[in-house]
Design a protein around this motif. Sequence first.
Motif, PDB file in Angstrom:
ATOM      1  N   TYR A 110      97.012  50.960 -17.490  1.00 44.64           N
ATOM      2  CA  TYR A 110      97.402  51.892 -16.422  1.00 44.64           C
ATOM      3  C   TYR A 110      96.307  52.928 -16.168  1.00 44.64           C
ATOM      4  O   TYR A 110      96.119  53.373 -15.033  1.00 44.64           O
ATOM      5  N   SER A 111      95.592  53.313 -17.227  1.00 47.55           N
ATOM      6  CA  SER A 111      94.520  54.293 -17.063  1.00 47.55           C
ATOM      7  C   SER A 111      93.346  53.696 -16.293  1.00 47.55           C
ATOM      8  O   SER A 111      92.783  54.332 -15.389  1.00 47.55           O
ATOM      9  N   LYS A 112      92.964  52.470 -16.614  1.00 46.92           N
ATOM     10  CA  LYS A 112      91.825  51.823 -15.954  1.00 46.92           C
ATOM     11  C   LYS A 112      92.082  51.540 -14.482  1.00 46.92           C
ATOM     12  O   LYS A 112      91.137  51.472 -13.691  1.00 46.92           O
ATOM     13  N   THR A 113      93.347  51.363 -14.131  1.00 47.63           N
ATOM     14  CA  THR A 113      93.667  51.036 -12.737  1.00 47.63           C
ATOM     15  C   THR A 113      94.042  52.264 -11.916  1.00 47.63           C
ATOM     16  O   THR A 113      94.387  52.144 -10.734  1.00 47.63           O
ATOM     17  N   GLY A 114      93.999  53.451 -12.534  1.00 48.90           N
ATOM     18  CA  GLY A 114      94.306  54.674 -11.799  1.00 48.90           C
ATOM     19  C   GLY A 114      95.781  54.836 -11.484  1.00 48.90           C
ATOM     20  O   GLY A 114      96.145  55.521 -10.522  1.00 48.90           O
ATOM     21  N   THR A 115      96.652  54.202 -12.287  1.00 48.14           N
ATOM     22  CA  THR A 115      98.100  54.274 -12.043  1.00 48.14           C
ATOM     23  C   THR A 115      98.828  54.945 -13.202  1.00 48.14           C
ATOM     24  O   THR A 115     100.028  54.768 -13.356  1.00 48.14           O
ATOM     25  N   ILE A 116      98.111  55.702 -14.022  1.00 48.61           N
ATOM     26  CA  ILE A 116      98.720  56.337 -15.180  1.00 48.61           C
ATOM     27  C   ILE A 116      99.804  57.324 -14.753  1.00 48.61           C
ATOM     28  O   ILE A 116     100.739  57.610 -15.515  1.00 48.61           O
ATOM     29  N   HIS A 117      99.705  57.823 -13.514  1.00 49.09           N
ATOM     30  CA  HIS A 117     100.719  58.769 -13.020  1.00 49.09           C
ATOM     31  C   HIS A 117     102.099  58.127 -12.958  1.00 49.09           C
ATOM     32  O   HIS A 117     103.122  58.818 -13.023  1.00 49.09           O
ATOM     33  N   ALA A 118     102.136  56.799 -12.829  1.00 42.84           N
ATOM     34  CA  ALA A 118     103.429  56.100 -12.774  1.00 42.84           C
ATOM     35  C   ALA A 118     104.168  56.193 -14.105  1.00 42.84           C
ATOM     36  O   ALA A 118     105.393  56.083 -14.152  1.00 42.84           O
ATOM     37  N   LEU A 119     103.424  56.383 -15.206  1.00 42.35           N
ATOM     38  CA  LEU A 119     104.036  56.474 -16.526  1.00 42.35           C
ATOM     39  C   LEU A 119     104.372  57.905 -16.909  1.00 42.35           C
ATOM     40  O   LEU A 119     104.823  58.163 -18.021  1.00 42.35           O
ATOM     41  N   SER A 120     104.129  58.843 -16.008  1.00 39.41           N
ATOM     42  CA  SER A 120     104.500  60.233 -16.251  1.00 39.41           C
ATOM     43  C   SER A 120     105.620  60.587 -15.282  1.00 39.41           C
ATOM     44  O   SER A 120     105.380  60.682 -14.079  1.00 39.41           O
ATOM     45  N   VAL A 121     106.829  60.716 -15.810  1.00 41.97           N
ATOM     46  CA  VAL A 121     107.956  61.059 -14.951  1.00 41.97           C
ATOM     47  C   VAL A 121     107.663  62.421 -14.342  1.00 41.97           C
ATOM     48  O   VAL A 121     107.630  63.426 -15.030  1.00 41.97           O
ATOM     49  N   SER A 122     107.403  62.434 -13.055  1.00 43.61           N
ATOM     50  CA  SER A 122     106.911  63.670 -12.438  1.00 43.61           C
ATOM     51  C   SER A 122     107.375  63.749 -10.993  1.00 43.61           C
ATOM     52  O   SER A 122     108.430  63.230 -10.632  1.00 43.61           O
ATOM     53  N   GLY A 123     106.541  64.377 -10.165  1.00 37.48           N
ATOM     54  CA  GLY A 123     106.897  64.607  -8.776  1.00 37.48           C
ATOM     55  C   GLY A 123     107.161  63.329  -7.997  1.00 37.48           C
ATOM     56  O   GLY A 123     108.033  63.301  -7.122  1.00 37.48           O
ATOM     57  N   MET A 124     106.406  62.261  -8.306  1.00 34.46           N
ATOM     58  CA  MET A 124     106.597  61.016  -7.572  1.00 34.46           C
ATOM     59  C   MET A 124     108.015  60.478  -7.787  1.00 34.46           C
ATOM     60  O   MET A 124     108.693  60.050  -6.844  1.00 34.46           O
ATOM     61  N   HIS A 125     108.491  60.536  -9.034  1.00 34.26           N
ATOM     62  CA  HIS A 125     109.799  59.996  -9.360  1.00 34.26           C
ATOM     63  C   HIS A 125     110.917  60.862  -8.774  1.00 34.26           C
ATOM     64  O   HIS A 125     111.881  60.344  -8.199  1.00 34.26           O
TER      65      HIS A 125
ATOM     66  N   SER B 219      90.124  64.879 -12.532  1.00 33.39           N
ATOM     67  CA  SER B 219      90.345  63.629 -13.264  1.00 33.39           C
ATOM     68  C   SER B 219      89.066  63.187 -13.962  1.00 33.39           C
ATOM     69  O   SER B 219      89.089  62.784 -15.136  1.00 33.39           O
ATOM     70  N   VAL B 220      87.961  63.263 -13.258  1.00 31.25           N
ATOM     71  CA  VAL B 220      86.672  62.887 -13.843  1.00 31.25           C
ATOM     72  C   VAL B 220      86.286  63.854 -14.962  1.00 31.25           C
ATOM     73  O   VAL B 220      85.783  63.453 -16.015  1.00 31.25           O
ATOM     74  N   TYR B 221      86.543  65.141 -14.756  1.00 30.26           N
ATOM     75  CA  TYR B 221      86.174  66.161 -15.747  1.00 30.26           C
ATOM     76  C   TYR B 221      86.965  65.985 -17.044  1.00 30.26           C
ATOM     77  O   TYR B 221      86.398  66.094 -18.139  1.00 30.26           O
ATOM     78  N   TYR B 222      88.261  65.682 -16.929  1.00 31.28           N
ATOM     79  CA  TYR B 222      89.099  65.585 -18.125  1.00 31.28           C
ATOM     80  C   TYR B 222      89.044  64.204 -18.777  1.00 31.28           C
ATOM     81  O   TYR B 222      89.054  64.098 -20.006  1.00 31.28           O
ATOM     82  N   PHE B 223      89.014  63.143 -17.974  1.00 31.49           N
ATOM     83  CA  PHE B 223      89.162  61.791 -18.519  1.00 31.49           C
ATOM     84  C   PHE B 223      87.864  60.983 -18.499  1.00 31.49           C
ATOM     85  O   PHE B 223      87.838  59.871 -19.037  1.00 31.49           O
ATOM     86  N   HIS B 224      86.817  61.488 -17.853  1.00 33.66           N
ATOM     87  CA  HIS B 224      85.470  60.900 -17.911  1.00 33.66           C
ATOM     88  C   HIS B 224      85.417  59.460 -17.387  1.00 33.66           C
ATOM     89  O   HIS B 224      84.592  58.665 -17.832  1.00 33.66           O
ATOM     90  N   GLN B 225      86.299  59.127 -16.455  1.00 33.74           N
ATOM     91  CA  GLN B 225      86.259  57.788 -15.868  1.00 33.74           C
ATOM     92  C   GLN B 225      86.857  57.826 -14.468  1.00 33.74           C
ATOM     93  O   GLN B 225      87.604  58.745 -14.121  1.00 33.74           O
ATOM     94  N   PHE B 226      86.502  56.808 -13.687  1.00 34.56           N
ATOM     95  CA  PHE B 226      87.047  56.713 -12.333  1.00 34.56           C
ATOM     96  C   PHE B 226      87.350  55.260 -12.014  1.00 34.56           C
ATOM     97  O   PHE B 226      86.466  54.396 -12.099  1.00 34.56           O
ATOM     98  N   PRO B 227      88.612  54.934 -11.654  1.00 38.21           N
ATOM     99  CA  PRO B 227      88.982  53.551 -11.346  1.00 38.21           C
ATOM    100  C   PRO B 227      88.522  53.157  -9.945  1.00 38.21           C
ATOM    101  O   PRO B 227      88.904  53.787  -8.953  1.00 38.21           O
TER     102      PRO B 227
END
Length: 602
Positions: A255-270, A411-419
């Motif tokens: 999920y992190s590599k595909t830029g969809t990690i937000h789906a695993l965080s119950v948040s505003g989207m849900h 996202s780049v500053y904290y996680f050092h990657q970009f999908p």
Amino acid sequence: MIPFILGTISYYGCTNDWVLNQLILINSVLFLYLLFRKNVYKKPGKSRDKSLNGLILHLLFFFTGGLSSTLYNEHNDADYYIFKKSNYFKIRIIDEPKNKQNIILFTAETSKSINIDNYKSDKTEKKHDIQSSSGKIKVTILKKTDTAFNLKYGDELIIPAKPIEIKPPLNPSEFDYKNWLASQNIYHQFLIKQEELIKLKSNAGNSFIKFALQLRERQVRIYRSLIKNDDAFAVAATLILGYRADLSLEILDIYSKTGTIHALSVSGMHVGLVYIVLNYLLWFLDREQSWKIIKALFILISIWFYALLTGFSPSVLRASIMISAFIIAKLLAKNTNSYNIIAFSAFCILLYNPFLIWDVGFQLSFIAVLGLIYLQPKIEKWLPVKQFWISKLWNLVAMSLAAQLATYPFSVYYFHQFPIYFLFSNLFITIPTALIMYIGIIILIFRLNSLGPFFEWLINFTNNGLDQIASLPFSGITSIWLDRIELGLLCFSILLFTIALADFKKQLLLYSVVLFLALQCFITYDKLLALHQKKVIHFKLQKNYAIAIIAAQRAVLFTDLEPTSKPFNYAIKPALDQHRITQITFRNSNITNVLKDNHIFD
């Protein structure tokens, strides 16, 4: 909100009593001055000086933020447990304990400090000194292997007073666990054996939160009985209920590599999906104001019931407060300002816990919402589409682009990657994620267990699809390291660039290009330094050894660790990535013998 946040940041970590007293004095003077000016305006012939009033009001909120931050810091509390002379502490568990093999991890709040002094006269006696105490701690319990021992939220324990100060990172670029816990007001941890503690019969947890956690636990058990695949169960429990305990590293990586990690965080989207469906289904209640009130109340109750289902996860609470403020504002006023609603939500949350300003989830969620509000309508205008289904698809693309563009710098500053394939992967999961959530909630509410097999298949389909996307060549750019100056340049260049394109302002476009060129100069300078670097890094590890000899962008690593091991990825790889190492040679030999060789890099 802005001056309050600036004040919070400026006074973060302040433990000086003199500063605290000065902040109280300054806030009192500014508040009384504003009251005085308000009374003066009531007199005839007096005109308002709005500029001065605005300046004073902003200063008041700035120093209020500083005062809030200083008061929230538990080091400034006279009852802080570390100031107490004690042998034992009475503590209360304030989160859901995590069971991991032979240990139990949880956060606790101290309530009593107990000091027992032994002294001898005619006979041995004990003097007890019990005082109130406060302060949050991290606790690790070493369980006995031959006994069953469980803890839950609200349980009270007596533990020995053996605080261990949390150490800063020992290796370069390593995750700063000390700073992360400090942002949660935690500065010490306790390592306790099971036989050293006493579990009391009392439970002092908040009844509402305790009920929420117990309710979520029951829902998790329902999913466990229906879903056989472990990864599918973990995704269902995480995506719908915010229960992340069983997520595997492999799923998180996909999920992190595909830029969809937000789906695993119950948040505003849900929470937003719940609002969208209910708002659409109850459209017929929009005819009269009285029916609108009933509709708003029903949606608010449903949103907070969903927050209850998730055990009041912090991310869900943020989203629930934000959407609740939006619903109420929309009900009370004909014209609502979305930016003010977002700012009001953030202000309320930070007023309760000013340290949340350092929470990455808090930052990214509000930045993403601001990006959606400002950027999505402008991106949609780039390509006007009249056909209904293509228009809906373009709306999803615009939403994904807006959120990704807004959160990209942090996202780049904290996680050092970009999908690279974030757009495709987010489009892919849009419908499955919504279906998973709706079906999952229907199963829990109506107990439709017959939907279990399809529910599990849908989750496996989503996981496998994302795994295929993550396996594509050039699926992501990794090892991106920015310092704070580069982060600031990137943020301002993107901000000016988007405003320039949206409002057709050539001057702002020029400024954005200048800032981007300055950023490129910094990055180029970092690369030149990496090409000419020569150094030796001696890593400090608990059970292993590692020494890196670096020349340019190559490194020879003498270690007994495997490249896939957790200590390597946690303590060593970040440092090598930050030094822009592209070629690593592993050697599991004695360093003293190898150093005699003058051809290490041959």
